[in-house]
Motif scaffolding. Sequence first.
Motif, PDB file in Angstrom:
ATOM      1  N   ARG A 216    -119.197 116.947  74.549  1.00  0.00           N
ATOM      2  CA  ARG A 216    -118.685 116.335  75.773  1.00  0.00           C
ATOM      3  C   ARG A 216    -118.144 114.939  75.469  1.00  0.00           C
ATOM      4  O   ARG A 216    -118.511 114.321  74.476  1.00  0.00           O
ATOM      5  CB  ARG A 216    -119.785 116.255  76.840  1.00  0.00           C
ATOM      6  N   PHE A 217    -117.268 114.450  76.343  1.00  0.00           N
ATOM      7  CA  PHE A 217    -116.714 113.106  76.165  1.00  0.00           C
ATOM      8  C   PHE A 217    -117.803 112.060  76.396  1.00  0.00           C
ATOM      9  O   PHE A 217    -118.474 112.054  77.424  1.00  0.00           O
ATOM     10  CB  PHE A 217    -115.550 112.866  77.125  1.00  0.00           C
ATOM     11  N   ASN A 218    -117.929 111.171  75.420  1.00  0.00           N
ATOM     12  CA  ASN A 218    -119.038 110.209  75.403  1.00  0.00           C
ATOM     13  C   ASN A 218    -118.487 108.802  75.589  1.00  0.00           C
ATOM     14  O   ASN A 218    -118.593 107.958  74.699  1.00  0.00           O
ATOM     15  CB  ASN A 218    -119.780 110.336  74.064  1.00  0.00           C
ATOM     16  N   GLY A 219    -117.912 108.541  76.741  1.00  0.00           N
ATOM     17  CA  GLY A 219    -117.224 107.285  76.976  1.00  0.00           C
ATOM     18  C   GLY A 219    -118.081 106.180  77.554  1.00  0.00           C
ATOM     19  O   GLY A 219    -119.312 106.183  77.449  1.00  0.00           O
ATOM     20  N   GLY A 220    -117.413 105.234  78.187  1.00  0.00           N
ATOM     21  CA  GLY A 220    -118.072 104.005  78.613  1.00  0.00           C
ATOM     22  C   GLY A 220    -118.951 104.103  79.837  1.00  0.00           C
ATOM     23  O   GLY A 220    -119.715 103.175  80.122  1.00  0.00           O
ATOM     24  N   SER A 221    -118.887 105.219  80.578  1.00  0.00           N
ATOM     25  CA  SER A 221    -119.685 105.317  81.802  1.00  0.00           C
ATOM     26  C   SER A 221    -120.769 106.380  81.717  1.00  0.00           C
ATOM     27  O   SER A 221    -121.413 106.697  82.712  1.00  0.00           O
ATOM     28  CB  SER A 221    -118.778 105.608  83.006  1.00  0.00           C
ATOM     29  N   VAL A 222    -120.979 106.951  80.519  1.00  0.00           N
ATOM     30  CA  VAL A 222    -122.047 107.943  80.333  1.00  0.00           C
ATOM     31  C   VAL A 222    -122.907 107.524  79.141  1.00  0.00           C
ATOM     32  O   VAL A 222    -122.499 106.719  78.311  1.00  0.00           O
ATOM     33  CB  VAL A 222    -121.491 109.367  80.103  1.00  0.00           C
ATOM     34  N   ASP A 223    -124.096 108.083  79.089  1.00  0.00           N
ATOM     35  CA  ASP A 223    -125.009 107.755  78.001  1.00  0.00           C
ATOM     36  C   ASP A 223    -126.001 108.897  77.827  1.00  0.00           C
ATOM     37  O   ASP A 223    -126.214 109.700  78.748  1.00  0.00           O
ATOM     38  CB  ASP A 223    -125.765 106.461  78.307  1.00  0.00           C
ATOM     39  N   SER A 224    -126.597 108.968  76.654  1.00  0.00           N
ATOM     40  CA  SER A 224    -127.649 109.949  76.388  1.00  0.00           C
ATOM     41  C   SER A 224    -128.407 109.506  75.152  1.00  0.00           C
ATOM     42  O   SER A 224    -127.901 108.705  74.354  1.00  0.00           O
ATOM     43  CB  SER A 224    -127.067 111.357  76.190  1.00  0.00           C
ATOM     44  N   PRO A 225    -129.635 109.998  74.956  1.00  0.00           N
ATOM     45  CA  PRO A 225    -130.446 109.571  73.813  1.00  0.00           C
ATOM     46  C   PRO A 225    -129.881 110.059  72.485  1.00  0.00           C
ATOM     47  O   PRO A 225    -129.121 111.032  72.431  1.00  0.00           O
ATOM     48  CB  PRO A 225    -131.814 110.214  74.086  1.00  0.00           C
ATOM     49  N   LEU A 226    -130.286 109.405  71.404  1.00  0.00           N
ATOM     50  CA  LEU A 226    -129.978 109.891  70.068  1.00  0.00           C
ATOM     51  C   LEU A 226    -130.772 111.167  69.806  1.00  0.00           C
ATOM     52  O   LEU A 226    -131.916 111.300  70.247  1.00  0.00           O
ATOM     53  CB  LEU A 226    -130.355 108.847  69.019  1.00  0.00           C
TER      54      LEU A 226
END
Length: 204
Positions: free
Chosen positions: A19-29
């Motif tokens: 998925r696109f991992n841009g400036g307004s989303v986040d997720s753990p390593l």
Amino acid sequence: MTQFYFVRHGKTVINAEGRFNGGSVDSPLIPSGIAATKRMAQHLKTVSFDLALTSPQMRAQTTAKIVLEESLNPPALTIIEDLREMHLGDWDGKNIAQITAAYPEELKNYRTHPELFNAEKIHAEAYSSLIARSTKVIKEVTETHPTDKVLVVSHGILLMALLNTLKGVPLAKIRESGIVDNSSLTILNHSKDQMFFETWGQVF
């Protein structure tokens, strides 16, 4: 000269899911992202950082903390908003394959013709904005820390645009060299008048 250690964050859940991992989303390593970052941290443990900067996104902060855990007398971690990943608007968090089908022309320009990318159409950030805010950080740090070692933890698109711009690559060609890998290291020696890269996108 200021010696910059640019690090792309470790691989995340969103990266792994395509998925696109841009400036307004986040997720753990993910575990492999943590492991790769720990290998890098071992490589850097003898480096005495004077300054440590990170994007406000947690994937970058987590990566920075893993690196600094191995350092002797690490500096406090400073969060810099302008190191946030490129905002991808309507694409952020979305499946890349689905976006490829829905926005073929826009995605082609995003990936191969950044000078033609119409960010407004998908409520995203323009490459010109990304470059302006990220290069401003490097210019300011170079002026205020002219002989220091500086850790900078950020993201794939930002680092690709920033580092190629610093090399003098024009906007139309900044994506030709590709994006540095997750948990990769790029070392730049930089001053007002000169610069050279010691390494580019090294992984461990």
